[in-house]
Design an enzyme around this catalytic site. Sequence first.
Site, PDB file in Angstrom:
ATOM      1  N   TRP A  37       0.823  -1.224   0.000  1.00 28.17           N
ATOM      2  CA  TRP A  37       0.000   0.000   0.000  1.00 28.17           C
ATOM      3  C   TRP A  37       0.851   1.265   0.000  1.00 28.17           C
ATOM      4  O   TRP A  37       0.319   2.362  -0.033  1.00 28.17           O
ATOM      5  CB  TRP A  37      -0.974   0.004   1.183  1.00 28.17           C
ATOM      6  CG  TRP A  37      -0.337  -0.368   2.473  1.00 28.17           C
ATOM      7  CD1 TRP A  37       0.260   0.474   3.357  1.00 28.17           C
ATOM      8  CD2 TRP A  37      -0.219  -1.683   3.018  1.00 28.17           C
ATOM      9  NE1 TRP A  37       0.746  -0.239   4.424  1.00 28.17           N
ATOM     10  CE2 TRP A  37       0.465  -1.564   4.245  1.00 28.17           C
ATOM     11  CE3 TRP A  37      -0.623  -2.966   2.586  1.00 28.17           C
ATOM     12  CZ2 TRP A  37       0.755  -2.676   5.046  1.00 28.17           C
ATOM     13  CZ3 TRP A  37      -0.333  -4.044   3.390  1.00 28.17           C
ATOM     14  CH2 TRP A  37       0.348  -3.898   4.596  1.00 28.17           C
ATOM     15  N   GLU A  50      -6.130   0.682   4.873  1.00 24.14           N
ATOM     16  CA  GLU A  50      -6.331   1.273   6.198  1.00 24.14           C
ATOM     17  C   GLU A  50      -7.422   0.543   6.991  1.00 24.14           C
ATOM     18  O   GLU A  50      -7.294   0.369   8.191  1.00 24.14           O
ATOM     19  CB  GLU A  50      -6.630   2.767   6.095  1.00 24.14           C
ATOM     20  CG  GLU A  50      -5.430   3.597   5.675  1.00 24.14           C
ATOM     21  CD  GLU A  50      -4.232   3.471   6.638  1.00 24.14           C
ATOM     22  OE1 GLU A  50      -4.449   3.200   7.829  1.00 24.14           O
ATOM     23  OE2 GLU A  50      -3.089   3.619   6.190  1.00 24.14           O
ATOM     24  N   GLN A  55      -6.444  -2.744  13.671  1.00 28.22           N
ATOM     25  CA  GLN A  55      -6.495  -3.942  14.531  1.00 28.22           C
ATOM     26  C   GLN A  55      -5.819  -5.194  13.965  1.00 28.22           C
ATOM     27  O   GLN A  55      -5.961  -6.265  14.522  1.00 28.22           O
ATOM     28  CB  GLN A  55      -7.942  -4.313  14.904  1.00 28.22           C
ATOM     29  CG  GLN A  55      -8.571  -3.303  15.829  1.00 28.22           C
ATOM     30  CD  GLN A  55     -10.029  -3.060  15.509  1.00 28.22           C
ATOM     31  OE1 GLN A  55     -10.450  -3.140  14.364  1.00 28.22           O
ATOM     32  NE2 GLN A  55     -10.791  -2.735  16.515  1.00 28.22           N
ATOM     33  N   TYR A  95     -12.705  -9.255  13.068  1.00 29.36           N
ATOM     34  CA  TYR A  95     -13.371  -7.944  13.193  1.00 29.36           C
ATOM     35  C   TYR A  95     -14.208  -7.640  11.946  1.00 29.36           C
ATOM     36  O   TYR A  95     -13.933  -6.707  11.203  1.00 29.36           O
ATOM     37  CB  TYR A  95     -12.357  -6.823  13.431  1.00 29.36           C
ATOM     38  CG  TYR A  95     -11.542  -6.980  14.689  1.00 29.36           C
ATOM     39  CD1 TYR A  95     -12.058  -6.607  15.928  1.00 29.36           C
ATOM     40  CD2 TYR A  95     -10.261  -7.498  14.642  1.00 29.36           C
ATOM     41  CE1 TYR A  95     -11.313  -6.762  17.089  1.00 29.36           C
ATOM     42  CE2 TYR A  95      -9.508  -7.664  15.802  1.00 29.36           C
ATOM     43  CZ  TYR A  95     -10.048  -7.283  17.020  1.00 29.36           C
ATOM     44  OH  TYR A  95      -9.303  -7.434  18.152  1.00 29.36           O
ATOM     45  N   TYR A 133      -8.594   9.102  12.559  1.00 28.33           N
ATOM     46  CA  TYR A 133      -7.310   8.596  12.060  1.00 28.33           C
ATOM     47  C   TYR A 133      -7.426   8.169  10.594  1.00 28.33           C
ATOM     48  O   TYR A 133      -6.619   8.585   9.746  1.00 28.33           O
ATOM     49  CB  TYR A 133      -6.787   7.414  12.915  1.00 28.33           C
ATOM     50  CG  TYR A 133      -5.756   6.673  12.119  1.00 28.33           C
ATOM     51  CD1 TYR A 133      -4.475   7.213  11.955  1.00 28.33           C
ATOM     52  CD2 TYR A 133      -6.079   5.517  11.414  1.00 28.33           C
ATOM     53  CE1 TYR A 133      -3.546   6.597  11.143  1.00 28.33           C
ATOM     54  CE2 TYR A 133      -5.156   4.901  10.597  1.00 28.33           C
ATOM     55  CZ  TYR A 133      -3.891   5.448  10.471  1.00 28.33           C
ATOM     56  OH  TYR A 133      -2.979   4.860   9.630  1.00 28.33           O
ATOM     57  N   ASP A 151      -2.567   7.612  14.912  1.00 22.32           N
ATOM     58  CA  ASP A 151      -3.024   6.330  15.456  1.00 22.32           C
ATOM     59  C   ASP A 151      -2.250   6.049  16.742  1.00 22.32           C
ATOM     60  O   ASP A 151      -1.527   6.918  17.245  1.00 22.32           O
ATOM     61  CB  ASP A 151      -2.881   5.200  14.415  1.00 22.32           C
ATOM     62  CG  ASP A 151      -1.428   4.859  14.108  1.00 22.32           C
ATOM     63  OD1 ASP A 151      -0.512   5.551  14.605  1.00 22.32           O
ATOM     64  OD2 ASP A 151      -1.190   3.878  13.373  1.00 22.32           O
ATOM     65  N   CYS A 215      17.643   5.556  17.417  1.00 22.53           N
ATOM     66  CA  CYS A 215      16.545   6.397  16.921  1.00 22.53           C
ATOM     67  C   CYS A 215      17.070   7.604  16.153  1.00 22.53           C
ATOM     68  O   CYS A 215      17.888   8.369  16.673  1.00 22.53           O
ATOM     69  CB  CYS A 215      15.676   6.877  18.073  1.00 22.53           C
ATOM     70  SG  CYS A 215      14.314   7.907  17.478  1.00 22.53           S
ATOM     71  N   CYS A 221      14.197  14.859  20.394  1.00 21.67           N
ATOM     72  CA  CYS A 221      13.153  14.193  21.177  1.00 21.67           C
ATOM     73  C   CYS A 221      13.372  14.431  22.662  1.00 21.67           C
ATOM     74  O   CYS A 221      14.467  14.218  23.175  1.00 21.67           O
ATOM     75  CB  CYS A 221      13.195  12.692  20.890  1.00 21.67           C
ATOM     76  SG  CYS A 221      12.177  11.686  22.005  1.00 21.67           S
TER      77      CYS A 221
HETATM   78  N1  ADE Z   1      -0.851   1.056   9.888  1.00 20.11           N
HETATM   79  C1  ADE Z   1      -1.804   1.861   9.438  1.00 20.11           C
HETATM   80  N2  ADE Z   1      -1.467   2.425   8.264  1.00 20.11           N
HETATM   81  C2  ADE Z   1      -0.249   1.943   7.954  1.00 20.11           C
HETATM   82  C3  ADE Z   1       0.634   2.131   6.879  1.00 20.11           C
HETATM   83  N3  ADE Z   1       0.300   2.919   5.858  1.00 20.11           N
HETATM   84  N4  ADE Z   1       1.798   1.477   6.906  1.00 20.11           N
HETATM   85  C4  ADE Z   1       2.101   0.678   7.954  1.00 20.11           C
HETATM   86  N5  ADE Z   1       1.311   0.458   8.975  1.00 20.11           N
HETATM   87  C5  ADE Z   1       0.137   1.076   8.995  1.00 20.11           C
END
Ligand code: ADE
Length: 234
Positions: A37, A50, A55, A95, A133, A151, A215, A221
Amino acid sequence: MPPKSTPERAAGPLESAADFRRRLLRWFRRHGRDLPWRRTRDPYHVLVSEFMLQQTQVARVEAYYLRFLEQYPSIGALAAAPPAGVRESWEGLGYYRRAHHLHSLAQEVMRSHGGVIPSDPDLLVRLPGVGRYTAGAVASFAYEIATPAVDTNVARVLRRAFHPRLPRSGAQRRLWETGALLVPRRGASAWSFNQAIMELGALICTARVAHCSRCPVRPACKTGQTGNRKPSPP
Ligand code: ADE
């Protein structure tokens, strides 16, 4: 002068929100995972990913995501599919309300939006199964809208980096505000920033341990700078 506790101040006198962003984006270019994605900006593909990622772990989602898009290659195809078929395609992800919502969403987009998934987060949140989100994720990942997507992972990173002592109540609002201040408006992309901060939360700044020694944003940070590496609540 920025108000107290914006990222500009929280990062320390020599560091800034810009430095946090620059470090994060540089790290993500080199270390971000190549996920299916992340190879697309197609709003429908982004939306499916998404919904599945709510979950469910990345490793588990990959195969389901690719197969689902073969079965339902467009939002129109999904809208026209029988509910039982959609549920069956979701089998194993669990889910099932997500599948039901995604199916209803496809039908609503066909009916009320001419088959075009909206880019405005305020319109996206009105669709079935879309929270704040997911609206931010779709707007920024598919349309490059400069909007945050906070998130659980992102909230943890923002809390540790900028607000390590933030009280629990009202935290969400503050974290979303900080997210909004950080998302780039010019130059770098909202897609890159939101993917990168999510990736930092998944790979480095994890719920169990904040791996500060490796990191990339440590100098920018608050938790990393003070050496307080006890994880804050996720
Ligand atoms: N969790 C929700 N969206 C994500 C993404 N685009 N890449 C990795 N983890 C995710």
